[in-house]
Write an enzyme that holds these catalytic residues in place. Structure first.
Site, PDB file in Angstrom:
ATOM      1  N   ASP A 333       0.696  -0.958  -0.415  1.00  0.00           N
ATOM      2  CA  ASP A 333       0.100  -0.184  -0.057  1.00  0.00           C
ATOM      3  C   ASP A 333       0.860   0.977  -0.273  1.00  0.00           C
ATOM      4  OD1 ASP A 333      -2.102   0.610  -0.455  1.00  0.00           O
ATOM      5  OD2 ASP A 333      -3.228   0.692   1.533  1.00  0.00           O
ATOM      6  N   ASP A 393      -9.015  -2.367   2.493  1.00  0.00           N
ATOM      7  CA  ASP A 393      -8.595  -1.813   4.038  1.00  0.00           C
ATOM      8  C   ASP A 393     -10.040  -2.523   4.759  1.00  0.00           C
ATOM      9  OD1 ASP A 393      -6.660   0.036   2.862  1.00  0.00           O
ATOM     10  OD2 ASP A 393      -8.455   1.465   2.103  1.00  0.00           O
TER      11      ASP A 393
END
Length: 482
Positions: A333, A393
């Protein structure tokens, strides 16, 4: 080069007048726009998009006097157009662009005499203005300050935390059923095979993260083709996930259990109707996915079902696998959000570009929870009218929450791991939104979610003196996993 986002406020001539706002790009070094409509001056719009205004002879004399003028982009610089428009009496110049809006940049030192406001607007917005408001339109320009916080974040927060909490709880319920079924050798064998199909080993985790990296890069370079593959996969997976979620609820209803037999198999009629309903929901979304007014609701419902089913179905065997998965995806990420802008030609983040649809692509990846922004601003019109949270997420920390819940069930620890990890996830989400509001740029949510959940789970295990068991998995899993 300075580029700023602003709003063109257009008003029709009807009663009551119909108004609509459009995105503009302007250069704050050339033009100072008011911050609200209270101080803005309206001008009658003259549509001259049949010309590019590179010569004063292109328009009749007097047609621009005291008006706002819109012309097409091309053939000469912005400031050359502005000087001609100003010399012909125009009070505002709008330049329509059929391509993506870009920063306005020219050498202003050669055009110090140009003082009228100049802004870039989408050509499609000019067409929409005429269709929506009519031929007689009054316009003005202003640039409101960006809101410090958008309340759509609250909706995103509630969706994310509820999905993680519910997915973890559902995984615990399934684990409790497995524990009850283990008394039978036949049930034990069935469960063992099922666990092999849904459990992530450390090697599988590394392979999975590698696939994620390759897929993201491929999407960046071949987005306009692969986006339809992702849309098709999402429709299929979300329809199946919605069915699994609703079937679990329907199974608790004690009535309406009539069955039919076909090909030596028996199935409840209500489950057939449920399958049709879930398929229809996915098809409707696929057909109307670009309808921003309501399609986001259906996408979020399908997305939540997908995340719930993923969290419940995919099981982490121990905390060690959770640490490897969350750690690698954290690096993934951060790299694709913060590091790739130094690599790409346009200086944009690969992660943000792919999530938003690179190069202005109208098709968006259905791998995010979308909620319309509730605060009115130029950014809402120009960039993303939605607040976004990626499925990853939710799913990635959700797998750790689910493991904590199953560990609670296996060790009869009164949900202390599950509750603590869920609260840590909520704290991580709040921290993400705070940093987002302060920095005003896209954030890799896992940068905050992973440390919060991993550290909290580790502290609880250490405090309860169960770290060794928590790290390697419960005795139940060790005893029955091969």
């Amino acid at each position: 080069v300075a580029a700023d986002e602003g709003i063109l406020h257009a008003s029709g001539s009807g009663l009551p007048p119909v108004t609509k706002d459009y995105c503009i790009i302007y250069n704050s070094k050339w033009t100072s726009l008011p911050k609200s409509l209270d101080n803005a001056t309206f001008r009658t719009l003259e549509n001259l998009t049949a010309t590019v205004l590179c010569s004063s002879s292109e328009v009749p004399s007097g047609v621009m006097k005291d008006k706002a003028v819109v012309v097409m982009r091309g053939n000469c610089t912005f400031l050359e157009k502005a000087r001609i428009a100003q010399s012909l009496g125009a009070k505002m110049l709008l330049i329509a662009s059929k391509s993506r809006l870009s920063p306005i940049s020219d050498n202003k030192t050669d055009f110090e005499d140009v003082t009228l406001p100049v802004a870039l607007i989408r050509y499609n917005d000019v067409v929409d203005m005429q269709l929506t408001l009519g031929n007689e339109v009054n316009v003005t320009l202003y640039s409101p300050p960006l809101p410090e916080f958008d309340y759509s974040m609250v909706v995103i927060f509630l969706i994310a935390v509820s999905t993680v909490a519910l997915g973890g709880y559902w995984s615990g319920v399934a684990e409790l059923e497995n524990l009850k079924a283990i008394a039978s050798p036949g049930e034990r064998e069935t469960r063992r095979k099922k666990e092999e199909n849904v459990t992530f080993t450390p090697v599988t985790v590394i392979f999975f993260v590698a696939i994620c990296c390759v897929m993201l890069v491929l999407l960046y370079f071949f987005y306009k083709w692969l986006v339809y593959v992702i849309i098709s996969v999402f429709c299929l997976a979300s329809a199946m996930s919605l069915y699994n979620c609703l079937a679990a609820l329907v199974g608790e209803i004690p009535f309406g259990q009539c069955r039919i037999t076909c090909c030596n198999k028996t199935i409840e009629v209500r489950l057939i109707f449920l399958a049709v309903f879930c398929t229809a929901a996915a098809v409707v979304w696929a057909v109307f996915r670009n309808e921003d007014r309501w399609a986001w609701i259906l996408q979020d419902i399908l997305g939540v079902a997908f995340c719930l089913n993923f969290i419940k179905t995919l099981k982490m065997p121990n905390f060690k696998s959770c640490v490897i998965l969350l750690g690698l995806l954290l690096l993934y990420d951060v790299f694709f959000v913060f590091i790739t802008p130094f690599i790409t030609k346009n200086g944009a983040s690969i992660m943000v570009e792919v999530a938003a649809g690179p190069f202005g692509n109208s098709e968006k990846l259905p791998v995010v929870i979308r909620v319309p922004r509730l605060e009115h601003s130029a950014s809402t019109l120009c960039d993303l009218p939605f607040s976004l949270l990626g499925f990853g997420d939710i799913i990635v920390p959700g797998l750790l929450v689910a493991y904590c819940r199953r560990f609670d069930v296996q060790t009869s620890s009164s949900s202390v791991y599950y509750i603590s990890c869920t609260i840590a996830y909520a704290v991580g989400m709040v921290l993400t939104f705070v940093v987002l509001a302060l920095m005003k740029m896209g954030q890799p949510a896992l940068l905050y979610l992973v440390p919060c959940t991993l550290i909290t789970s580790s502290l609880v295990a250490w405090r309860r003196k169960e770290m060794k068991k928590f790290w390697k998995g419960s005795s139940y899993q060790v005893g029955w996993m091969p």
